[in-house]
Design a protein around this motif. Structure first.
Motif, PDB file in Angstrom:
ATOM      1  N   ARG A 179       0.824  -1.218   0.000  1.00  0.00           N
ATOM      2  CA  ARG A 179       0.000   0.000   0.000  1.00  0.00           C
ATOM      3  C   ARG A 179       0.856   1.265   0.000  1.00  0.00           C
ATOM      4  O   ARG A 179       0.465   2.300  -0.573  1.00  0.00           O
ATOM      5  N   GLU A 180       2.020   1.179   0.635  1.00  0.00           N
ATOM      6  CA  GLU A 180       2.922   2.335   0.688  1.00  0.00           C
ATOM      7  C   GLU A 180       3.778   2.463  -0.565  1.00  0.00           C
ATOM      8  O   GLU A 180       4.589   3.375  -0.682  1.00  0.00           O
ATOM      9  N   GLY A 181       3.610   1.534  -1.514  1.00  0.00           N
ATOM     10  CA  GLY A 181       4.324   1.625  -2.779  1.00  0.00           C
ATOM     11  C   GLY A 181       5.746   1.090  -2.751  1.00  0.00           C
ATOM     12  O   GLY A 181       6.525   1.331  -3.683  1.00  0.00           O
ATOM     13  N   GLU A 182       6.119   0.345  -1.704  1.00  0.00           N
ATOM     14  CA  GLU A 182       7.483  -0.170  -1.585  1.00  0.00           C
ATOM     15  C   GLU A 182       7.706  -1.412  -2.452  1.00  0.00           C
ATOM     16  O   GLU A 182       8.836  -1.706  -2.853  1.00  0.00           O
ATOM     17  N   THR A 183       6.657  -2.183  -2.695  1.00  0.00           N
ATOM     18  CA  THR A 183       6.745  -3.384  -3.510  1.00  0.00           C
ATOM     19  C   THR A 183       5.383  -3.655  -4.137  1.00  0.00           C
ATOM     20  O   THR A 183       4.365  -3.137  -3.658  1.00  0.00           O
ATOM     21  N   TYR A 184       5.376  -4.434  -5.196  1.00  0.00           N
ATOM     22  CA  TYR A 184       4.112  -4.837  -5.819  1.00  0.00           C
ATOM     23  C   TYR A 184       3.778  -6.283  -5.487  1.00  0.00           C
ATOM     24  O   TYR A 184       2.612  -6.662  -5.383  1.00  0.00           O
ATOM     25  N   GLU A 185       4.832  -7.076  -5.347  1.00  0.00           N
ATOM     26  CA  GLU A 185       4.685  -8.502  -5.077  1.00  0.00           C
ATOM     27  C   GLU A 185       5.941  -8.971  -4.360  1.00  0.00           C
ATOM     28  O   GLU A 185       7.057  -8.641  -4.782  1.00  0.00           O
ATOM     29  N   LEU A 186       5.776  -9.706  -3.272  1.00  0.00           N
ATOM     30  CA  LEU A 186       6.922 -10.161  -2.482  1.00  0.00           C
ATOM     31  C   LEU A 186       6.770 -11.646  -2.192  1.00  0.00           C
ATOM     32  O   LEU A 186       5.742 -12.087  -1.680  1.00  0.00           O
ATOM     33  N   LEU A 242      13.278  -5.816   1.541  1.00  0.00           N
ATOM     34  CA  LEU A 242      12.139  -6.101   2.422  1.00  0.00           C
ATOM     35  C   LEU A 242      12.120  -7.562   2.868  1.00  0.00           C
ATOM     36  O   LEU A 242      11.763  -7.863   4.018  1.00  0.00           O
ATOM     37  N   ILE A 243      12.510  -8.467   1.978  1.00  0.00           N
ATOM     38  CA  ILE A 243      12.576  -9.882   2.349  1.00  0.00           C
ATOM     39  C   ILE A 243      13.510 -10.077   3.530  1.00  0.00           C
ATOM     40  O   ILE A 243      13.192 -10.791   4.488  1.00  0.00           O
ATOM     41  N   ASP A 244      14.661  -9.431   3.480  1.00  0.00           N
ATOM     42  CA  ASP A 244      15.616  -9.579   4.586  1.00  0.00           C
ATOM     43  C   ASP A 244      15.066  -8.994   5.884  1.00  0.00           C
ATOM     44  O   ASP A 244      15.374  -9.483   6.971  1.00  0.00           O
ATOM     45  N   GLU A 245      14.245  -7.961   5.783  1.00  0.00           N
ATOM     46  CA  GLU A 245      13.650  -7.356   6.975  1.00  0.00           C
ATOM     47  C   GLU A 245      12.520  -8.217   7.545  1.00  0.00           C
ATOM     48  O   GLU A 245      12.350  -8.313   8.765  1.00  0.00           O
ATOM     49  N   LEU A 246      11.756  -8.872   6.667  1.00  0.00           N
ATOM     50  CA  LEU A 246      10.537  -9.541   7.104  1.00  0.00           C
ATOM     51  C   LEU A 246      10.721 -11.024   7.404  1.00  0.00           C
ATOM     52  O   LEU A 246      10.017 -11.579   8.252  1.00  0.00           O
TER      53      LEU A 246
END
Length: 418
Positions: free
Chosen positions: A163-170, A337-341
């Motif tokens: 929603r914040e526009g950081e990624t479209y698909e993870l 983001l993957i590394d963060e999540l």
């Protein structure tokens, strides 16, 4: 060349098992690849066996002046050498980012015979036949590191990033970890072959470290100047009967969510290949192909192009790795983001396994539906994941992960946390 007229009888299966135990006793490295005669687009893995004890340095892996076979793994965290990225999560096993060897034995199983690249004495075959198969253990104490509620919370956090526009698909992954006293990777591989014969099945040994893989996905294949990528996005379980099978297959084909996920990664793949391909040569050969595998239907798209002249293996990997199906889009921000999540260092999981021949042709799979183990530390792990988009239903994504984990848990006799 050695003929085996009983290839499709139990005798040939036992001979292959004996070969693996013999190789384990005599070499630091070996790899057995089995495509299981899968009707995969652009063909599955060839049925190949490699064994040797000469590990390759990083410079030797990329050096193309010496014409030799190379077999091994590019770990997911090799991404950190390509971009300003890092992997700071805990690691289950100490696995190298690059792990390749050059074989001294190399042959192909084809129909009723074995075709050897190197001359083998008659004594070699007799030695294999005298190997006694051990009583082996495939059980392991397995725990998952996310329960259903924890997983759902992670999915909601990802959707907030969308929603914040950081990624479209993870592509978010969770892990199952195992400990054991006496676990046999060779027997586990053949048991996995029995319950889930896949187009990119692999048994790989590197010292005490092992890959036991039932992967359904190709990363890249090169034949001459042609390069093929085949991202998978879209999974549904097989039905209990033919009618339900066809209903599920049609449901996957018509799913707007699954098609949107697949299209995003196909577009990312096209973009990656365009960096190394002749202008205008990147073509989607098949979009949203639905293919039948032992436990699931998968949506597979095939992208093909013609390579620019004199493009090296390293340039191809650097432009395309890691595969978009295991990251999401846009690739670099999504990997951050993957590394963060996620809560673990992926290591070999979601990397690539494959081989390169003396001409520079190669074939690499995606390391998924795979067990990674270290017999020295008596630990193993495997990861499963799914693509999270804005309209993903967290509970259904969790069930998809369990579906992907099911066959590995069956082989290990483990159970997921609830």
């Amino acid at each position: 060349m050695k003929r085996f007229p009983y290839q499709y009888s139990p005798g040939f299966k036992f001979w292959k098992q004996k070969l693996m135990y013999w190789a384990n006793s005599n070499f630091d490295f070996f790899a057995y690849l089995d495509g299981n005669a899968s009707p995969y687009p652009s063909e599955p893995f060839q049925n190949l066996f490699f064994a040797g004890s000469q590990e390759l340095s990083e410079s030797e892996i990329w050096n193309e002046s010496r014409k030799q076979f190379k077999v091994g793994i590019i770990g997911y965290d090799y991404k950190n050498q390509l971009e300003k990225l890092k992997s700071e999560n805990p690691s289950y096993l100490g696995l190298p980012e690059l792990c390749f060897f050059t074989p001294s034995i190399c042959f192909q199983f084809e129909k009723d015979q074995v075709n050897s690249k190197y001359k083998l004495s008659e004594g070699f075959w007799k030695e294999i036949e005298t190997v006694e198969l051990p009583n082996s253990n495939t059980s392991c104490d397995v725990i998952s590191h996310l329960n259903k509620m924890e997983y759902i919370e992670k999915v909601h956090a990802i959707q907030e990033q969308i929603r914040e526009g950081e990624t479209y698909e993870l592509n978010f992954c969770q892990t199952f970890e195992g400990t054991f006293e006496n676990w046999d990777p060779i027997s586990s591989f053949f048991q996995l072959q029995e319950v889930s014969p896949m187009p990119f099945s692999v048994l790989f040994k590197a010292g005490s470290k092992w890959l036991v893989s039932a992967s359904p996905e190709r990363f890249l294949k090169k034949v001459g100047t042609k390069i093929i990528a085949q991202p998978i996005k879209g999974t549904i379980r097989r039905g209990k009967n033919e009618i339900e099978d066809q209903e599920n297959k049609q449901a996957l084909l018509e799913s707007e969510k699954e098609r949107a996920e697949n299209l995003m990664i196909t577009d990312l793949t096209r973009n990656d290949l365009s960096k190394i391909s002749k202008t205008g040569s990147v073509q989607v050969q098949e979009l949203f192909g639905i293919y039948e595998l032992p436990r699931v239907f998968q949506m597979i798209s095939t992208v093909q192009s013609t390579l620019k002249p004199d493009i090296s293996f390293k340039e191809i990997i650097d432009a395309t790795f890691p595969m978009g199906s295991m990251t999401g889009a846009p690739k670099i921000r999504t990997m951050e983001l993957i590394d963060e999540l996620e809560s673990f260092k992926r290591n070999w999981f979601s990397g690539a396994f494959g081989w390169i021949d003396e001409k520079g042709d190669f074939d690499f799979s995606v390391i998924i539906r795979s067990i990674l183990a270290d017999l020295a530390t008596k630990k193993l792990y495997f990861g499963v994941g799914s693509a999270i988009t804005s309209d993903a239903e967290a509970a259904l994504e969790y069930e998809e992960c369990l579906l992907k984990a099911q066959v590995l848990l069956e082989v290990l006799h483990g159970k997921p946390r609830k």
